[in-house]
Design a protein around this motif. Sequence first.
Motif, PDB file in Angstrom:
ATOM      1  N   UNK A 218     -25.670 -61.887   9.609  1.00  0.00           N
ATOM      2  CA  UNK A 218     -26.155 -63.208   9.220  1.00  0.00           C
ATOM      3  C   UNK A 218     -26.784 -63.936  10.408  1.00  0.00           C
ATOM      4  N   UNK A 219     -26.430 -63.543  11.615  1.00  0.00           N
ATOM      5  CA  UNK A 219     -26.933 -64.232  12.807  1.00  0.00           C
ATOM      6  C   UNK A 219     -28.177 -63.553  13.371  1.00  0.00           C
ATOM      7  N   UNK A 220     -28.120 -62.255  13.583  1.00  0.00           N
ATOM      8  CA  UNK A 220     -29.267 -61.569  14.191  1.00  0.00           C
ATOM      9  C   UNK A 220     -29.235 -60.091  13.857  1.00  0.00           C
ATOM     10  N   UNK A 221     -30.405 -59.542  13.605  1.00  0.00           N
ATOM     11  CA  UNK A 221     -30.540 -58.106  13.370  1.00  0.00           C
ATOM     12  C   UNK A 221     -30.727 -57.408  14.708  1.00  0.00           C
ATOM     13  N   UNK A 222     -30.636 -56.086  14.686  1.00  0.00           N
ATOM     14  CA  UNK A 222     -30.845 -55.308  15.904  1.00  0.00           C
ATOM     15  C   UNK A 222     -32.258 -55.518  16.452  1.00  0.00           C
ATOM     16  N   UNK A 223     -33.239 -55.603  15.546  1.00  0.00           N
ATOM     17  CA  UNK A 223     -34.626 -55.824  15.979  1.00  0.00           C
ATOM     18  C   UNK A 223     -34.782 -57.179  16.653  1.00  0.00           C
ATOM     19  N   UNK A 224     -34.084 -58.196  16.144  1.00  0.00           N
ATOM     20  CA  UNK A 224     -34.176 -59.526  16.742  1.00  0.00           C
ATOM     21  C   UNK A 224     -33.530 -59.554  18.126  1.00  0.00           C
ATOM     22  N   UNK A 225     -32.455 -58.788  18.298  1.00  0.00           N
ATOM     23  CA  UNK A 225     -31.831 -58.710  19.623  1.00  0.00           C
ATOM     24  C   UNK A 225     -32.788 -58.073  20.625  1.00  0.00           C
TER      25      UNK A 225
ATOM     26  N   UNK B  27     -30.516 -55.649  26.139  1.00  0.00           N
ATOM     27  CA  UNK B  27     -30.355 -55.565  24.686  1.00  0.00           C
ATOM     28  C   UNK B  27     -28.941 -55.116  24.326  1.00  0.00           C
ATOM     29  N   UNK B  28     -28.405 -54.160  25.094  1.00  0.00           N
ATOM     30  CA  UNK B  28     -27.025 -53.705  24.853  1.00  0.00           C
ATOM     31  C   UNK B  28     -26.028 -54.824  25.127  1.00  0.00           C
ATOM     32  N   UNK B  29     -26.268 -55.589  26.190  1.00  0.00           N
ATOM     33  CA  UNK B  29     -25.376 -56.711  26.494  1.00  0.00           C
ATOM     34  C   UNK B  29     -25.409 -57.759  25.378  1.00  0.00           C
ATOM     35  N   UNK B  30     -26.596 -57.992  24.835  1.00  0.00           N
ATOM     36  CA  UNK B  30     -26.721 -58.953  23.736  1.00  0.00           C
ATOM     37  C   UNK B  30     -25.954 -58.470  22.505  1.00  0.00           C
ATOM     38  N   UNK B  31     -25.938 -57.176  22.274  1.00  0.00           N
ATOM     39  CA  UNK B  31     -25.176 -56.637  21.143  1.00  0.00           C
ATOM     40  C   UNK B  31     -23.677 -56.860  21.352  1.00  0.00           C
ATOM     41  N   UNK B  32     -23.219 -56.673  22.576  1.00  0.00           N
ATOM     42  CA  UNK B  32     -21.807 -56.918  22.888  1.00  0.00           C
ATOM     43  C   UNK B  32     -21.486 -58.404  22.703  1.00  0.00           C
TER      44      UNK B  32
ATOM     45  N   UNK C  45     -24.360 -68.327  18.728  1.00  0.00           N
ATOM     46  CA  UNK C  45     -24.775 -67.189  19.540  1.00  0.00           C
ATOM     47  C   UNK C  45     -25.978 -67.464  20.455  1.00  0.00           C
ATOM     48  N   UNK C  46     -26.980 -68.116  19.918  1.00  0.00           N
ATOM     49  CA  UNK C  46     -28.250 -68.247  20.622  1.00  0.00           C
ATOM     50  C   UNK C  46     -28.148 -68.908  21.982  1.00  0.00           C
ATOM     51  N   UNK C  47     -27.342 -69.946  22.088  1.00  0.00           N
ATOM     52  CA  UNK C  47     -27.247 -70.669  23.367  1.00  0.00           C
ATOM     53  C   UNK C  47     -26.720 -69.759  24.473  1.00  0.00           C
ATOM     54  N   UNK C  48     -25.645 -69.011  24.170  1.00  0.00           N
ATOM     55  CA  UNK C  48     -25.103 -68.106  25.181  1.00  0.00           C
ATOM     56  C   UNK C  48     -26.007 -66.896  25.391  1.00  0.00           C
TER      57      UNK C  48
ATOM     58  N   UNK D  19     -37.832 -61.103  25.869  1.00  0.00           N
ATOM     59  CA  UNK D  19     -38.308 -62.412  26.303  1.00  0.00           C
ATOM     60  C   UNK D  19     -38.799 -63.318  25.198  1.00  0.00           C
ATOM     61  N   UNK D  20     -38.758 -62.846  23.941  1.00  0.00           N
ATOM     62  CA  UNK D  20     -39.198 -63.695  22.834  1.00  0.00           C
ATOM     63  C   UNK D  20     -38.085 -64.672  22.450  1.00  0.00           C
ATOM     64  N   UNK D  21     -38.502 -65.866  22.056  1.00  0.00           N
ATOM     65  CA  UNK D  21     -37.528 -66.893  21.695  1.00  0.00           C
ATOM     66  C   UNK D  21     -37.750 -67.444  20.280  1.00  0.00           C
ATOM     67  N   UNK D  22     -38.844 -67.060  19.666  1.00  0.00           N
ATOM     68  CA  UNK D  22     -39.141 -67.541  18.318  1.00  0.00           C
ATOM     69  C   UNK D  22     -38.493 -66.619  17.287  1.00  0.00           C
ATOM     70  N   UNK D  23     -37.174 -66.623  17.270  1.00  0.00           N
ATOM     71  CA  UNK D  23     -36.402 -65.818  16.326  1.00  0.00           C
ATOM     72  C   UNK D  23     -35.339 -66.711  15.693  1.00  0.00           C
ATOM     73  N   UNK D  24     -34.872 -66.392  14.484  1.00  0.00           N
ATOM     74  CA  UNK D  24     -33.881 -67.242  13.801  1.00  0.00           C
ATOM     75  C   UNK D  24     -32.622 -67.487  14.610  1.00  0.00           C
ATOM     76  N   UNK D  25     -32.195 -66.505  15.400  1.00  0.00           N
ATOM     77  CA  UNK D  25     -30.956 -66.666  16.166  1.00  0.00           C
ATOM     78  C   UNK D  25     -31.035 -67.779  17.189  1.00  0.00           C
ATOM     79  N   UNK D  26     -32.240 -68.254  17.472  1.00  0.00           N
ATOM     80  CA  UNK D  26     -32.417 -69.326  18.455  1.00  0.00           C
ATOM     81  C   UNK D  26     -32.608 -70.689  17.794  1.00  0.00           C
TER      82      UNK D  26
END
Length: 385
Positions: free
Chosen positions: A331-338, A311-316, A359-362, A344-351
């Motif tokens: 606008x891309x993702x909230x902390x909760x979505x990260x 989760x920390x790496x995703x924030x970076x 962002x989502x692909x990387x 392991x969830x993928x059903x989030x707006x960032x994806x």
Amino acid sequence: MKTLTTTQELADFCETAAQYPYVTVDTEFLRERTYYSKLCLVQLAYPSDDPDSAVLVDPLADGISLDPLYQLFQNDTVVKVFHAARQDLEIFWVEAGIFPTPMFDTQVAAMVCGFGEQVGYETLVRKICKEGVDKTSRFTDWSRRPLTDAQKTYALADVTHLRKIYEHLATQLDKSRRSHWVAEELRILTNPATYDIRPEDAWRRVKTRTNSAKFLAVVRELAHFREAHAQQNNVPRSRVFKDDALIEMASTKPKSMGDLGRSRLLLREARKGVIADGILAAVKRGMDCPPDQMPKPDNSRENLKVNPALADLLRVLLKSKTESAGVAAKLIASSAELDQIAAGERDVPAMTGWRFEVFGEDALKLCEGKIALAAKGSAVEVVSL
């Protein structure tokens, strides 16, 4: 400063505005004493040096109809430009059952163009128009007539500067090929479900510390009654009873008027009459609710098995991506979505959509161990593995 007070004047203005590629729109309203916003003023402007290209429309004037404006809103050849459009759109949806189309929100566009998160109108005026905005009339009562010159000047400034802001942002979006990013966001704003407040779902907005199904059943019925009563009588839900009183009643479960009279938090007006009867009936419905019909608490967040390091790496990664793209991280993702992605969830707006491109692909590759992050000077780079 021209104020339109008749239907014919409004029709004449809208007929002229329809000849231009866009029209800027803003509203002034009151909501402190009502459930639904009371529309008090509409500001309109089309791109021209003509002094009459920017006007005020008085929806409280005797006999005026806003039908010409609603026809302009449905004219597909004219873009309707707002700033932070959500409350404006809610008013027009409730009043007339329509959304302006096509439309453009400069706040959303500014976030895409790197002006920060939920940037204010004054900031855009200062940065793009190189001018200031007098906000001394911001908290005035817009329902009182006559309006003062100061009020009119303040209100008109909300659409005159918006012309230059729109043209600047639209140009940036075209150059960066990000217009479709804004279009994706606006689909949410023009979705009726965004403004459809269903009384039966009102309990989900009430914050509680107890997840007991029986307790939540009473909360659900009380919130349902409050929302329906507020809508039907056009009063703020807090005027019926506030959340703290709702939680108190769900805990004490009053059965009589005498029980209501002992409440510490219930408003005096709610201890008698229609509201008191509604409270007692709601509590009884909640208490009598069959077990299989009781609300189920949302424990999905508690059950997430979040990898804190990931989760920390995703924030970076998000910070790095948004800085290089010049777009607001929120606008891309909230902390909760990260956290959801890290679990392991993928059903989030960032994806989905443009967020996946940025962002989502990387983020997905990072989770799968296909890329790593490396520091290079003051920047963070993505390294393929």
